[in-house]
Write an enzyme that holds these catalytic residues in place. Structure first.
Site, short mmCIF file in Angstrom:
data_model
loop_
_atom_site.label_atom_id
_atom_site.label_comp_id
_atom_site.label_asym_id
_atom_site.label_seq_id
_atom_site.Cartn_x
_atom_site.Cartn_y
_atom_site.Cartn_z
N LYS A 11 23.14 33.70 -36.38
CA LYS A 11 21.99 33.83 -37.29
C LYS A 11 21.79 32.57 -38.14
CE LYS A 11 22.36 38.83 -37.39
NZ LYS A 11 22.31 40.03 -38.24
N TYR A 44 25.83 28.32 -7.78
CA TYR A 44 25.68 26.95 -7.29
C TYR A 44 25.42 26.89 -5.78
CZ TYR A 44 26.94 24.68 -11.71
OH TYR A 44 26.94 24.21 -13.01
N THR A 86 23.44 13.77 -15.01
CA THR A 86 24.59 14.52 -14.50
C THR A 86 25.87 13.68 -14.60
OG1 THR A 86 23.10 15.58 -12.94
CG2 THR A 86 25.46 15.76 -12.48
N ASN A 107 31.17 17.76 -16.74
CA ASN A 107 30.09 17.15 -17.52
C ASN A 107 29.56 18.06 -18.63
OD1 ASN A 107 28.70 18.93 -15.93
ND2 ASN A 107 27.29 17.44 -15.03
N HIS A 110 25.43 22.58 -18.40
CA HIS A 110 24.46 22.68 -17.32
C HIS A 110 23.08 22.81 -17.93
CE1 HIS A 110 22.56 23.99 -13.61
NE2 HIS A 110 22.00 24.95 -14.30
N GLU A 121 18.11 31.24 -12.87
CA GLU A 121 19.41 31.12 -13.51
C GLU A 121 19.53 32.03 -14.73
OE1 GLU A 121 20.40 26.59 -11.98
OE2 GLU A 121 19.87 26.88 -14.09
P1 CMP Z 1 25.16 20.68 -13.01
O1 CMP Z 1 24.06 20.06 -13.76
O2 CMP Z 1 25.69 22.00 -13.49
O3 CMP Z 1 24.72 20.85 -11.48
C1 CMP Z 1 25.61 20.81 -10.41
C2 CMP Z 1 26.98 20.41 -10.82
O4 CMP Z 1 27.78 19.90 -9.77
C3 CMP Z 1 26.89 19.25 -11.78
O5 CMP Z 1 26.39 19.66 -13.01
C4 CMP Z 1 28.31 18.75 -11.77
O6 CMP Z 1 29.18 19.58 -12.56
C5 CMP Z 1 28.63 18.91 -10.30
N1 CMP Z 1 28.36 17.68 -9.54
C6 CMP Z 1 27.19 17.13 -9.24
N2 CMP Z 1 27.33 16.02 -8.50
C7 CMP Z 1 28.64 15.87 -8.33
C8 CMP Z 1 29.43 14.92 -7.63
N3 CMP Z 1 28.86 13.88 -6.96
N4 CMP Z 1 30.75 15.06 -7.65
C9 CMP Z 1 31.32 16.11 -8.32
N5 CMP Z 1 30.62 17.05 -8.98
C10 CMP Z 1 29.30 16.94 -8.99
#
Ligand code: CMP
Length: 132
Positions: A11, A44, A86, A107, A110, A121
């Site tokens: 909140k 995925y 990414t 990373n 998402h 999603e």
């Molecule tokens: P996301 O944006 O969740 O979409 C797909 C996911 O796959 C991406 O973030 C990363 O976590 C993973 N990903 C995408 N490209 C690669 C790559 N070349 N090597 C390893 N992981 C990847």
């Protein structure tokens, strides 16, 4: 039988006090479930043919996650700008991935890549009851 979903709102008082992170951490400590392997694979599945797919599924099921639907005008594009590319090495300065991501796989966050993907999603995580 009791259901397995609830809805929460962090909140305005907590947001104003910069408590979002602390509160999300408490949610996780309180027993958030991890994605199952089946769910991660399904989420995925567009990447099923990619060499990183199995590793991605293993990573995504390695600990609890927090999923949220965020609302804003032009949400998909603006959120992608906020999180950055990414691959954190290609992400712009000041983006979440530039600041926090350790690799292209790990990373941090998402973001949906288009409005139709965002719909799919969002439904994936939040609308199962409506499909029953
Ligand atoms: P996301 O944006 O969740 O979409 C797909 C996911 O796959 C991406 O973030 C990363 O976590 C993973 N990903 C995408 N490209 C690669 C790559 N070349 N090597 C390893 N992981 C990847």
């Amino acid at each position: 039988m009791a259901g397995n979903r609830t809805l929460t709102i962090i909140k305005p008082d907590a947001v104003e006090k910069n408590l979002i992170g602390e509160i999300l951490q408490r949610f996780i400590d309180g027993g958030f479930r991890k994605l199952t392997e089946e769910k991660a694979k399904e989420f995925y599945k567009v990447h099923a043919d990619k060499p990183f797919y199995n590793s991605l599924v293993a990573f995504m099921t390695s600990g609890p996650v927090v999923a949220a639907i965020l609302e804003k005008d032009n949400a998909v594009e603006d959120f992608r700008k906020l999180i950055g590319a990414t691959n954190p090495e290609e992400a712009e300065e000041g983006t979440i991935r530039k600041d926090y991501a350790e690799s292209i796989e790990r990373n941090c966050v998402h973001g949906s890549d288009a409005d139709d993907t965002a719909q799919r999603e969002g439904d994936f995580f939040f609308s199962e009851l409506e499909k029953l």
